[in-house]
Structures are given as structure tokens and as C-alpha cells.
Design an enzyme around this catalytic site. Structure first.
Site, PDB file in Angstrom:
ATOM      1  N   GLU A  39       0.863  -1.183   0.000  1.00 58.16           N
ATOM      2  CA  GLU A  39       0.000   0.000   0.000  1.00 58.16           C
ATOM      3  C   GLU A  39       0.898   1.230   0.000  1.00 58.16           C
ATOM      4  OE1 GLU A  39      -3.662   2.017   2.575  1.00 58.16           O
ATOM      5  OE2 GLU A  39      -2.694   0.174   3.281  1.00 58.16           O
TER       6      GLU A  39
ATOM      7  N   ARG B 265       5.160 -13.086  10.085  1.00 57.26           N
ATOM      8  CA  ARG B 265       5.578 -11.696   9.897  1.00 57.26           C
ATOM      9  C   ARG B 265       6.971 -11.510  10.504  1.00 57.26           C
ATOM     10  NH1 ARG B 265       1.923  -6.414  11.135  1.00 57.26           N
ATOM     11  NH2 ARG B 265       3.564  -4.851  11.159  1.00 57.26           N
TER      12      ARG B 265
ATOM     13  N   LYS C 120       3.414   0.504  10.041  1.00 60.82           N
ATOM     14  CA  LYS C 120       3.539   1.743   9.258  1.00 60.82           C
ATOM     15  C   LYS C 120       2.932   2.920   9.998  1.00 60.82           C
ATOM     16  CE  LYS C 120       3.958   0.593   4.375  1.00 60.82           C
ATOM     17  NZ  LYS C 120       3.296   0.693   3.062  1.00 60.82           N
TER      18      LYS C 120
END
Length: 785
Positions: A269, A489, A499
Site C-alpha cells: 500500500e 511476519r 507503518k
């Protein structure tokens, strides 16, 4: 005399069992033989009950239940059927794949075990009972796949005992494997060699795992042709179950488009800079495609126009190229906005979506209470009209959403009628003001995966609970289903990876932008001095697993250090200078000496390379390399003691000059031994390039961990955990003249100090260096080695 009660009970149970076996179509003789064996009887009854066939079934099904007796056969049957789901299959192929009718005798098991033991005899005699029996059993299983595992294990134990005799106390001790001796740093020398010389190794810890570092990490993924199995099970609150899979026709159409090639996607993104976790994702996505000779898309997940910026899009493309990956195509989710809208209309027509007017808070509460929206069952025609009104901007922002009609009472919250579209009167950075409704991530990413014919949709474990909604939506629209797999992760100690948190650090100026060398962003790591090769080696090192763990910063530094040890030329810099006057040298004399940027190279071009350094009457050494009181374990300079100047001569301290406080040492007087008659310990130094001319002044930035805690993300006041001493700036460092014109990004080992990189703040007037990592590798120590 009447039969005992116990015997009567046994006969009754056998009679009931035989009656059940006859119901499933077994012949009388076969049923009688089954009843005669208590183990077969118990297993067969359990299988019949599990299949729900107590009331009987056809002979073919019954014979199948009876024929599949061993665990390996059952596992093979599940594996075979999982490829077809409810699709028709060839019975002969099934029976062959599952070993139906195959009986493995005790003699055959004995022979297979004997053959394996004979082949491994030398190893067994050496390792005895400490040998890995599991590997031996796997060899037997390869020879006799349908043998009863328990019988095989018992036979293996018996034959091992016959070969080795009884266990001894020595057999109980763990096997000590000989490890290859690795080069170590000589404490007497300034040259340090990394503990691992091959960046293709999995990790220092994994080197002992019998060659596991050599295993192809992508071998766990199926080929595109194998994507016809049931991909997941979707459990609904009414008790029904969906088992989504690709039909034969759907898969063949997909394979025709892709040419049977692997197609993956890296879908960031564009709402911030990429970090080390994205490097792992790239390694998985681009790496699998490269490994299989396929293609990987770079797809920008740009469904939120308020968060995306062109700065982030440009950065992502640039940093992907820097790290060494080349996208097959660059696409945007917004490229598919029209198709996504058309499919949403189709979803409404299929009564699988509806327009809702609940507020965000009301939706949250209704999902928490598993309650349907008041508008869930409105007419399809009404939702179609309202959705069109949303598209045309006739409904205010926040007054309507399009929601998927999934299962509000489902225990999986990601099946609770997720939002597919919301209204936002915000221009989009990629498509302008064409749209005022935007699809959600949950609606978009699975459909675009399908439209782009992605074969392997790979993501991190936090998305695992979304797998049901992913496949629900594609099944509801009869679209091709990619193979979804989640991996752990990447989390690094003393850092935050969110983020949102990174954005807060940058926005509120807790750090010097996205490229601050203390951050774990790829831009920050690059500015600090990490190379793409080191980052890629680290990603290979942590591997592709589903085990959540917190990776120590020291492991990342280990790979950075290993890369720099092989690729960074050596140079001389003094961080905290102490002046030394060589009294037996003429003050106007400047001798030009040769130093080696690759002092450890023994052959080739590197072994021949040199650079010039001045040697004059005034030199500077590290303050830490001088003490007033000497000791046996101290290798530096002290009164009446000698040291060797790197690439130059021995010097001996003859006098000490103090400052006005009579305590602070401000200058050392020494004499040098031009004949080099002694060979004391070596220290580094920098000299005046000409009489009265100061050496090159450089700024040095030393970085420490950004956060004090290992896992600051878990803290409520995570910003309060910032390390106030995460950076130390030294403005008085001195360097040899050869460093003056080093380009930004150049990397060096400053001998005896660490690895450094020319920072972007460098100007013609001031050189700035960032310390990338220290010389010594602390990773094995951190593991308790």
C-alpha cells in the site's frame, strides 16, 4: 453348564459387529474374518461411525472402507480426494494411489527393515542408538508405503537390538557433531574476519542443522497445475460447510492464460516507505516466481485515496529496483476499479451484497453482538439502485456502504458482512476524480488476485483469518481461486514495524525522516550502509516459516557485517584524537607511506591495491589507546611503552603533557624506531598531511538501538521507550586524506573501529560518516553460544 456372562457379551458384540459389516455390503465370509480380529473390528466400526454409515451403504463403498486399513492408506486417501473435492474421479486411480487391497506381510516388513539397516550399518555402528531412527523408518516407508507403521517400528527396534545389543550409559549421551572450524578475530590484530563467510547460509544458528541451509525454501509450494485441491473449509453458523476449489474447467482456463507459469504479486500500500518486513515479503513473492521461472507483479494496493502519495509510489519502485528485483508488470488496484464495480453489481444481483446505512459505530456493535443489519434483507432491486446512487455521488459520505452478505453469526469476525464499498469524495492520485466510491481491501485484493491470474497469493499470518472471506467472495462470483499461504511476519527487536507507528515517528520528528539510519526502513538501512546483498542474505537466513518469532537485531547486523567484511575497503580514522609529537623526527619532514585497502587479500588485484597516507612529526591516536598506567592485558601506549603504528613504525612514549587542570592529558611526546627493531602491538593513527596543517576533519555518527525494550510495539507508551542515546555525533574525528572525495554511499572499514558509510548529509566542506555496524559479531553470543 451355561456359558459365562462375559463370553455371552463377547458373542453378542461380535454378532452386532458382523450385522453392521453385512449392512455395508461385505460378504459373509469377509465379515466373519473381520470379526475374528478384534483390532480390525474396532477400526472398521470407528470408520463406519465416522462416515455416518451405520444404516448401511453400497458394496463398493463398504469394500473401500474395509480395504483401507492402515494409517498410511488413510492419509493417501485424504491426499488423493483433497485434489478433487466433490469432482468426479477415477476409482482405479484412487485404489492404486491408496494401496487398496495391498497386504504387507510380516516377512516383507522384516526384509525391508533388514535392507535399510544393512545399508546404514557403518553409521549405526558408529552412532549406535543416537542415530536418527526416523530417517531409517522413512527409508522403510519408501520401500513399503502401505506397511503398518507400528509393526515397522517394532521390527526396527528388534533388529537394531540384534545388531547393537543392549543400550549403554554412553548411548544416552547426546551425539556431538564435529563443526567446521571458523576463522576468528585475533585479539592482537586489528583485522577482524566475520564468523560466517557465505551469505547464502540460512543463519549462524542453522548451520548445525545437518545441511538444512541447503534446502530449497520454495519447495513447500505446489505447482500451478496442482491447484485443484480443496483450498480451505468455510464453516457457517447454520452448520453448513463450503469447500472451495477450482473445477477442472476453471483451472484449465487459468493455466491456458498463464502458460502454466507461476504468477505472484508484491502488493504494497503506497502509504509510507517500505521496511525490512517488506524485504522479506519481496523475497517470498519475487523469489518464488524467480525460482519457478515465473512472473511477479508489483501491484500498488491503492484503494484508499486519502493515504496514498506519489512520493511513496516513487520510493517503492526505486527501492525495489535497488534491492535487486524486477517486476513482471507494475499494476494498481485502481486499474481494475471498473471491473470491481461491475462485479459488485453482480454480487448484489446474486443476493450476496446489500447497501447498508448503519454508522461505523453501529456496524462495529452489530458485528460484536452478531446481529444482522436492519437493511440486510432489503430487496435486491433497492440495493442496486442505492449502489448506483452511491456511484453517482447522490448519497453523502458516511451515509451508506455496500456490505457483503456473509454470515453475521459466524465465529470468524472476518465473515461478519465485511464492507465492500464506501463513499469518499476524495480525488484519487492515480485515477483522478472519476470515482467517489472506493472498494475496501477485503473486497479488492482477492478479486484482483483472480483477475491477474495469481497462482500463489502469499501474505503474512495476520491475514490467515481472512482466508474464509477471501474464498467466500471468489466462490460467490465463480472466479478462479489462487492458492493462499500465510507465513510469519518479520519482527525485529528494539524496533517497530507498523507503518502507523513509523509514520508517527516521522511526522512528529522523533527521527530524521523515513531515511533515518536508526529506522528499520529499507531507505534507513541503505543510508546506514546496508547493501541489497546483505538484506537479501538476511531474508534467506530467517527463512519462510509459519512460526511467529522476534528476530534479534544482531542477526541482521551479522549479515550486514559479513557483507561489509568482504566488500568494504579498509581505511584509517581516529574518532577521539589525542595529539602525539614524534620528537626525533624533523618537523618539516612528511613521508608518504603505502597502506592497503585489502590487507587480508593474499592474491589477485586486491592484494596489489594500495593508497597513500602521510607520516609526519605530528600524529593523532585514539584517546583510548593511551593510559598512564600500563597493564598486561592492555595493548595501547603508556609511558615508556611502545606500540606499532599501522603501516608505519614503532613509537615509544617519552613524555606526557597535561592541561591546565594538571590531570587531563593533552599531548604525548614519543620517539619512533625507523629501523623497526621491535614489533609491539598495532594501533591506528592519522598524521598531519603537511607541517601545521590539520588532518581531514570528519563527522562521525554512532547509532544505538532506537528503542530500549526488545519489543516496544507491545508497550502502551511505546514512544516513552525511545532511547535518548540512540545517536552520538562526533564532530572532531580525523581521517586520512584518501577519504576526502569518497562518494555518498561509499562503505569502509575504519580499522579497529567498525564499518562506516558516507552519509547523504556530506558536503564539499564536511564529510559525514554513519557507523553501519561494529567490527565484532555479537550474534552468536546473544544466542548463548
Amino acid at each position: 453348564m451355561p456359558a459365562p456372562v462375559e463370553e455371552n457379551g463377547k458373542e453378542k458384540k461380535n454378532a452386532e459387529a458382523k450385522e453392521l459389516f453385512l449392512k455395508i455390503g461385505l460378504e459373509d465370509k469377509t465379515a466373519q474374518n473381520a470379526v475374528a480380529n478384534p483390532k480390525v473390528t474396532a477400526n472398521l466400526i470407528a470408520v463406519i461411525v465416522e462416515a455416518g454409515l451405520q444404516e448401511g451403504c453400497g458394496r463398493s463403498v463398504g469394500n473401500l472402507l474395509y480395504s483401507i486399513k492402515s494409517i498410511p492408506q488413510v492419509e493417501a486417501a485424504f491426499g488423493f480426494l483433497s485434489k478433487f473435492g466433490p469432482e468426479p474421479y477415477n476409482l482405479a486411480e484412487f485404489e492404486s494411489a491408496c494401496g487398496v487391497g495391498v497386504e504387507v506381510s510380516q516377512e516383507e516388513i522384516q526384509a525391508a527393515v533388514k535392507a535399510v539397516i544393512e545399508k546404514q550399518k557403518d553409521m549405526l555402528l558408529q552412532q549406535r542408538y543416537r542415530a536418527n531412527v526416523g530417517i531409517l523408518l522413512s527409508h522403510v516407508r519408501a520401500e513399503q508405503p502401505w506397511a503398518d507403521g507400528k509393526v515397522v517400528k517394532e521390527e526396527m527396534d528388534a533388529q537394531l537390538k540384534q545388531l547393537l545389543g543392549e543400550k549403554t550409559a554412553e548411548d544416552e549421551k547426546p551425539l556431538v557433531r564435529k563443526k567446521e572450524k571458523k576463522p576468528r578475530a585475533d585479539p592482537k590484530s586489528e583485522e577482524v574476519t566475520s564468523s560466517v563467510g557465505d551469505t547464502t547460509a540460512v543463519s549462524p544458528a542453522a548451520e548445525e542443522n545437518d545441511g538444512n541451509a541447503k534446502i530449497d525454501p520454495f519447495s513447500i509450494f505446489p505447482s500451478p497445475e496442482e491447484n485443484n485441491a480443496v483450498l480451505t473449509e468455510i464453516f457457517f453458523s447454520d452448520g453448513s460447510i463450503w469447500r472451495p476449489h477450482n473445477t477442472k474447467e476453471r483451472l484449465e482456463k487459468h493455466l491456458e492464460v498463464t502458460g502454466k507459469k507461476v504468477h505472484t504479486r508484491f502488493p504494497p500500500e503506497p502509504n509510507g516507505y517500505l521496511h525490512i518486513g517488506h524485504a522479506k515479503a519481496m523475497y517470498v513473492d519475487f523469489g518464488l516466481a524467480k525460482d519457478r521461472g515465473g512472473n511477479c507483479y508489483l501491484r500498488f494496493d491503492d484503494t484508499n485515496p486519502e493515504a496514498e502519495k506519489k512520493e511513496y509510489i516513487d520510493h517503492i519502485q526505486e527501492i525495489i529496483n535497488w534491492i535487486g528485483w524486477q517486476p513482471f508488470k507494475i499494476t494498481y488496484s485502481s486499474d481494475y476499479f471498473q471491473q470491481l464495480y461491475d462485479l459488485a453489481v453482480e454480487l448484489i444481483k446474486r443476493d450476496c451484497a446489500y447497501v447498508d446505512h448503519q454508522t461505523a459505530e453501529e456496524i462495529k456493535l452489530s458485528r460484536l453482538n452478531k446481529e444482522d443489519s436492519p437493511w440486510r434483507n432489503r430487496p435486491i432491486s433497492e440495493s442496486l439502485k442505492l449502489f448506483d446512487d452511491m456511484r453517482r455521488g447522490l448519497i453523502d459520505e458516511g451515509k451508506a456502504t455496500l456490505r457483503m452478505k456473509q454470515d453475521m453469526k459466524n465465529d470468524n469476525k472476518n465473515m461478519g458482512d465485511l464492507i465492500a464499498y464506501r463513499i469518499k469524495f476524495t480525488p484519487h492520485p492515480h485515477v483522478g476524480d472519476k470515482w467517489c466510491i472506493y472498494p475496501s481491501y477485503d473486497y479488492t485484493h482477492c478479486i484482483v488476485d483472480s483477475l491477474e491470474n495469481i497462482t500463489h497469493s502469499l501474505c503474512t499470518l495476520e491475514f490467515e483469518s481472512r482466508r474464509a472471506s477471501y474464498y467466500w467472495l471468489l466462490e460467490s462470483l465463480d472466479l478462479y481461486l489462487p492458492y493462499v499461504w500465510e507465513y510469519s511476519r518479520l519482527n525485529i527487536t528494539h524496533n517497530v514495524m507498523s507503518k502507523r507507528k513509523l509514520n508517527e515517528l516521522v511526522t512528529n520528528k522523533h527521527v530524521d525522516g523515513w531515511e533515518d539510519p536508526r529506522l528499520i526502513t529499507l531507505a534507513g538501512l541503505r543510508r546506514r550502509g546496508a547493501s541489497p546483498e546483505a538484506i537479501q542474505a538476511f531474508c534467506r537466513g530467517v527463512g519462510i516459516t509459519r512460526s511467529d518469532n522476534l528476530i534479534r537485531t544482531e542477526l541482521l547486523e551479522h549479515f550486514m557485517r559479513d557483507d561489509l567484511n568482504r566488500n568494504a575497503p579498509r581505511s584509517l580514522v581516529v574518532l577521539k584524537p589525542l595529539k602525539v609529537v614524534i620528537t626525533n623526527m624533523d618537523e618539516n619532514t612528511v613521508e608518504e607511506l603505502e597502506a592497503k585497502p585489502w590487507p587480508e587479500a593474499k592474491e589477485g588485484d586486491r592484494a596489489k591495491e594500495t593508497y597513500k597516507i602521510p607520516f609526519s612529526r605530528v600524529i593523532y591516536i585514539e584517546q583510548s589507546d593511551f593510559r598512564l598506567k600500563d597493564s598486561k592485558d592492555y595493548y595501547g601506549l603508556a609511558p615508556n611503552k611502545s606500540v606499532m603504528l599501522r603501516y608505519a613504525y614503532p613509537i615509544k612514549c617519552t613524555d606526557v603533557i597535561y592541561g591546565e587542570d594538571k590531570e587531563t592529558v593533552v599531548e604525548i611526546h614519543a620517539e619512533y624506531d625507523r629501523a623497526k627493531s621491535t614489533k609491539p602491538k598495532v594501533i591506528h593513527w592519522v598524521a598531519e598531511p603537511a607541517p601545521g596543517v590539520n588532518p581531514l576533519n570528519v563527522e562521525i555518527r554512532l547509532f544505538d538501538k532506537l528503542f530500549k525494550s526488545e519489543n516496544p510495539a507491545e508497550l502502551e507508551d511505546w514512544l516513552g521507550d525511545l532511547n535518548p542515546n540512540s545517536i552520538e555525533t562526533i564532530t572532531t574525528a580525523l581521517a586520512v586524506p584518501a577519504l576526502k572525495d569518497a562518494p555518498v554511499g561509499s562503505k569502509f572499514q575504519f580499522e579497529r573501529l567498525g564499518y562506516f558509510c558516507v552519509d547523504t548529509d556530506t558536503t564539499p566542506e564536511k564529510m559525514v560518516f554513519n557507523r553501519t555496524v561494529t567490527l565484532r559479531d555479537s550474534y552468536p553470543k546473544s544466542l548463548g553460544k
